[in-house]
Motif scaffolding. Structure first.
Motif, short mmCIF file in Angstrom:
data_model
loop_
_atom_site.label_atom_id
_atom_site.label_comp_id
_atom_site.label_asym_id
_atom_site.label_seq_id
_atom_site.Cartn_x
_atom_site.Cartn_y
_atom_site.Cartn_z
N PRO A 53 0.72 -1.26 -0.08
CA PRO A 53 0.10 0.13 -0.02
C PRO A 53 0.82 1.25 0.00
O PRO A 53 0.45 2.26 -0.74
CB PRO A 53 -0.78 -0.10 1.28
CG PRO A 53 -0.99 -1.44 1.62
CD PRO A 53 0.26 -2.04 0.94
N TRP B 146 -6.38 -7.37 7.38
CA TRP B 146 -6.58 -6.44 6.29
C TRP B 146 -7.02 -5.23 6.66
O TRP B 146 -6.57 -4.19 6.23
CB TRP B 146 -7.41 -7.19 5.22
CG TRP B 146 -7.88 -6.52 4.07
CD1 TRP B 146 -7.34 -5.82 2.92
CD2 TRP B 146 -9.28 -6.03 4.04
NE1 TRP B 146 -8.11 -5.11 2.21
CE2 TRP B 146 -9.25 -5.29 2.68
CE3 TRP B 146 -10.49 -6.29 4.57
CZ2 TRP B 146 -10.67 -4.77 2.21
CZ3 TRP B 146 -11.75 -5.73 4.13
CH2 TRP B 146 -11.96 -5.12 3.13
N ILE C 198 -5.70 -1.27 6.24
CA ILE C 198 -6.80 -0.02 5.75
C ILE C 198 -6.97 0.82 6.80
O ILE C 198 -6.85 1.96 6.68
CB ILE C 198 -8.06 -0.90 5.47
CG1 ILE C 198 -8.18 -1.99 4.68
CG2 ILE C 198 -9.08 0.23 5.16
CD1 ILE C 198 -8.09 -1.74 3.19
N ILE D 281 -3.86 3.06 6.71
CA ILE D 281 -3.90 3.98 5.47
C ILE D 281 -4.80 5.27 5.92
O ILE D 281 -4.51 6.26 5.72
CB ILE D 281 -4.56 3.25 4.57
CG1 ILE D 281 -3.31 1.87 4.09
CG2 ILE D 281 -4.47 4.10 3.05
CD1 ILE D 281 -4.02 1.15 2.99
N GLY E 23 -5.90 5.64 -3.21
CA GLY E 23 -5.34 4.25 -2.86
C GLY E 23 -5.94 3.52 -1.80
O GLY E 23 -5.91 2.15 -1.71
N LEU E 24 -6.70 4.25 -0.84
CA LEU E 24 -7.40 3.47 0.30
C LEU E 24 -8.50 2.47 -0.54
O LEU E 24 -8.49 1.48 -0.30
CB LEU E 24 -7.99 4.56 1.14
CG LEU E 24 -9.04 3.74 2.13
CD1 LEU E 24 -8.20 3.40 3.35
CD2 LEU E 24 -9.99 4.98 2.87
N CYS F 205 -7.01 -0.48 -2.17
CA CYS F 205 -6.60 -1.55 -1.12
C CYS F 205 -7.70 -2.42 -0.53
O CYS F 205 -7.80 -3.55 -0.37
CB CYS F 205 -5.86 -0.95 0.01
SG CYS F 205 -4.23 -0.44 -0.57
N ILE G 195 -3.47 -6.52 -2.42
CA ILE G 195 -2.27 -5.46 -2.13
C ILE G 195 -1.98 -5.35 -1.08
O ILE G 195 -0.58 -5.25 -0.62
CB ILE G 195 -2.74 -3.91 -2.66
CG1 ILE G 195 -3.55 -3.87 -3.99
CG2 ILE G 195 -1.84 -2.99 -2.63
CD1 ILE G 195 -3.85 -2.54 -4.45
N VAL G 196 -2.83 -5.59 0.09
CA VAL G 196 -2.22 -5.77 1.40
C VAL G 196 -1.73 -7.14 1.82
O VAL G 196 -0.64 -7.24 2.47
CB VAL G 196 -3.44 -5.42 2.26
CG1 VAL G 196 -3.11 -5.30 3.83
CG2 VAL G 196 -3.95 -4.02 2.00
#
Lengths: 436, 170
Positions: free
Chosen positions: A182, A365, A369, A372, A416-417, A420, A426-427
């Protein structure tokens, strides 16, 4: 008194305690102890000691002062100075090259430190003057520096990841690795954005004039400044990933690594170490006491049954889990405008995590998040910490100018958030690859 | 009032001094961790005491810097509403919220003292191979609580005088 009334009173007391401006650590601990004595009498008060002692004996938490110390030493080690000189030679002629290079260097620094200060401070000192001198748009420059610095939250090592993992009982090593991609996704988005904007409008970030361009041998000679930082990054990240060392041990190795960097650049002095120790003790103490307060509050919150009540209410509504998840992100973004990241984490993580688990999402995950999102909180005005750092470094500049320069980057962070959330791999890919 | 000012100043100095001493504790902490890593991975002969010793140092530093942070006003706060109050309003709120802080810290001192005294009474050892006595580590909790109590009382007295008289204690 029934549990619903009690839960409502608890949340009202919590909000009052928070807005009173008292230290959050003692607000959380104090409120938990007031409720404990009413519900269970003096026998329950022992919880304050178990909350304290459990944090004192958590080996993973030792990573926190290590990651902070790395940041303080790195900031004054001369490493950033050399890195920015290199990037000026390489990227000077490209439109927006200095700003893209700033994000690139911030990404490397983020992989060496666990706090945002080091990235922002070094970028503002070494990258901002050349950008302004060559006619870069100041909002683009400020934004690149602040957003780049905040990558320190995501790319391991990261204090926030350790704190979240501790509160939500996740694996620290896996959380740290979960932030890696991320962080790279965000970093790439920033570079792409700067590249596109300056390509469309070169006056925002003009390339350097021909007389400032240098020959290939000089470029290559300057590139050796990357060797030491990359060695530190590889040894810290590599040892976590390969399972050779715990995050704590990797952090201690990293501390020695940045001290060696400082020695190589001839910046190592007793004064540097002393100031780094003072700065570290202060930030670490803040984090540690907030963890104690949070542990007191969480023990109480779970024991009185409020956690399962809130969970039951939400899950019973039978709303689409994704809507609840998105609503949580919106709440976090809103809280991020008015509160510091650690404060949000200790309050929201224990409330959200059990809900997320019962909705069937992966808690690891969700944790990444969440962090982020906390990284967005550091940019969003009025209480975005990155803006305060910039103001501290450039006291002449108007705060509103910093706020304005964050907006496009906040937009990119939200993208980006979303990425993900939509593509959990991705995470999760890296932590799932982790050995052991 | 002059004597009171001096007593409160003494509390400040004790807090700041304890914070500085603890900050230097970071160096031996790093050293112990690195020594443990080197012994285990380079010489392949792990030592039994680095894990627990580093925890003792870490936990000690963590709780004992609390008083210095309180003196510096460095603990994390949410000040979005607080900052909008008048100066007088803030000290009034402070004087009230100090009571919650003192309440918590008195409990931690009391419960922490019982926790430590019990450990001393039974000469408790940790269950590891090294197995050192654990009461010095547990005793750190009431000591840290006592230091915070001292600083918290100093803060409360200052805030109370400010709130009543409308100006700070010089």
């Amino acid at each position: 008194m029934n549990i619903i009334t009690l839960t409502i009173i608890l949340f009202v007391a919590l909000i009052l305690g928070l807005v009173s401006g008292m230290p959050i650590a003692f607000a959380l601990g104090g409120i938990a102890m007031v409720f404990t004595i009413f519900l269970w009498g003096p026998e329950g008060l022992f919880m304050s000691v178990t909350a304290t002692y459990s944090n004192m004996s958590a080996f993973v938490l030792i990573a926190i002062p290590m990651f902070i110390f790395m940041g303080f030493v790195l900031e004054k080690s001369g490493v950033a100075d050399a890195l920015y000189t290199t990037i000026r030679l390489w990227a000077g002629r490209v439109n927006g090259g200095l700003a893209i290079g700033t994000v690139f260097i911030c990404t490397i620094i983020a992989a060496m430190v666990g706090i945002i200060g080091a990235g922002i401070i070094t970028a503002a000192i070494f990258a901002l003057p050349p950008m302004l001198k060559h006619g870069y748009d100041k909002h683009l420059a400020y934004g690149a520096i602040m957003a780049g610095g905040c990558l320190g939250v995501l790319i391991p090592p990261s204090v926030q990841m350790v704190v979240y993992a501790s509160i939500a009982e996740q694996s620290v090593g896996r959380m740290l690795l979960g932030g890696f991609f991320p962080g790279l996704v965000l970093s790439s988005l920033y570079m792409l954005y700067i590249g596109i904007r300056t390509a469309l409008n070169p006056s925002l970030g003009p390339g350097l004039p021909p007389e400032e361009r240098v020959s290939w041998p000089r470029k290559l000679a300057a590139t050796k400044s990357l060797i030491l930082p990359i060695a530190v990054v590889v040894s810290v990240l590599g040892s976590i990933f390969l399972g050779i060392a715990t995050p704590t041990e990797a952090g201690a190795i990293g501390c020695v690594g940045v001290v060696i960097c400082a020695a190589v650049h001839r910046r190592l002095s007793w004064r540097l170490l002393k100031e780094a120790a003072y700065g570290t003790a202060k930030i670490f103490g803040m984090v540690f006491w907030i963890l104690i307060g949070a542990a007191c509050f969480n023990q109480f919150y779970l024991a009185m049954g409020a956690a399962s009540l809130v969970k039951g209410l939400l899950v019973g509504l039978e709303i689409n889990p994704w809507i609840i998840l998105i609503a949580m992100q919106v709440i976090l973004i809103l809280l991020g405008m008015i509160m510091e990241d650690l404060a949000i984490m200790v309050i929201a993580a224990p409330i959200f995590t059990p809900i997320v688990i019962s909705l069937g999402f992966d808690p690891l995950w969700f944790g990444v998040i969440f962090v982020i999102n906390m990284q967005i909180a550091m940019l969003t005005p009025p209480f975005g910490f990155a803006n305060f750092y910039m103001k501290g470094l450039l006291p002449e500049e108007n705060m509103a100018e910093f706020y304005r320069s964050t907006y496009p980057f906040v937009g990119l962070q939200i993208i980006g958030l979303g990425l993900c959330m939509a593509f959990p791999s991705i995470v999760l890919w890296l932590p799932n690859m982790m050995i052991r | 009032m002059k004597i009171l000012g001096r007593v409160l100043g003494f509390a400040d100095r004790v807090s700041l001094w304890s914070g500085k001493v603890m900050a230097y504790g970071l160096f031996p902490l790093i050293a112990v961790l690195v020594y443990g890593v080197i012994r285990r991975y380079v010489f392949n002969s792990p030592v039994i005491w680095t894990h627990e010793l580093s925890l003792f140092m870490f936990g000690g530093i963590g709780v004992l810097v609390g008083a210095a942070l309180l003196q510096m006003g460095a603990h994390i706060k949410v000040d979005i509403v607080y900052n909008r109050l008048s100066l007088r309003g803030r000290v009034v709120v402070d004087a009230i919220s100090d009571l919650l802080l003192l309440y918590f810290i008195v409990i931690l001192l009391w419960q922490g003292a019982e926790f430590a005294l019990y450990s001393i009474a039974i000469t408790e050892h940790t269950g590891s191979v090294w197995g050192p006595v654990v009461y010095p580590f547990k005793t750190v909790i009431p000591i840290a609580a006592f230091l915070i109590l001292l600083q918290g009382l100093a803060k409360f007295i200052r805030d109370l005088i400010f709130a009543i008289r409308g100006k700070a204690l010089s």
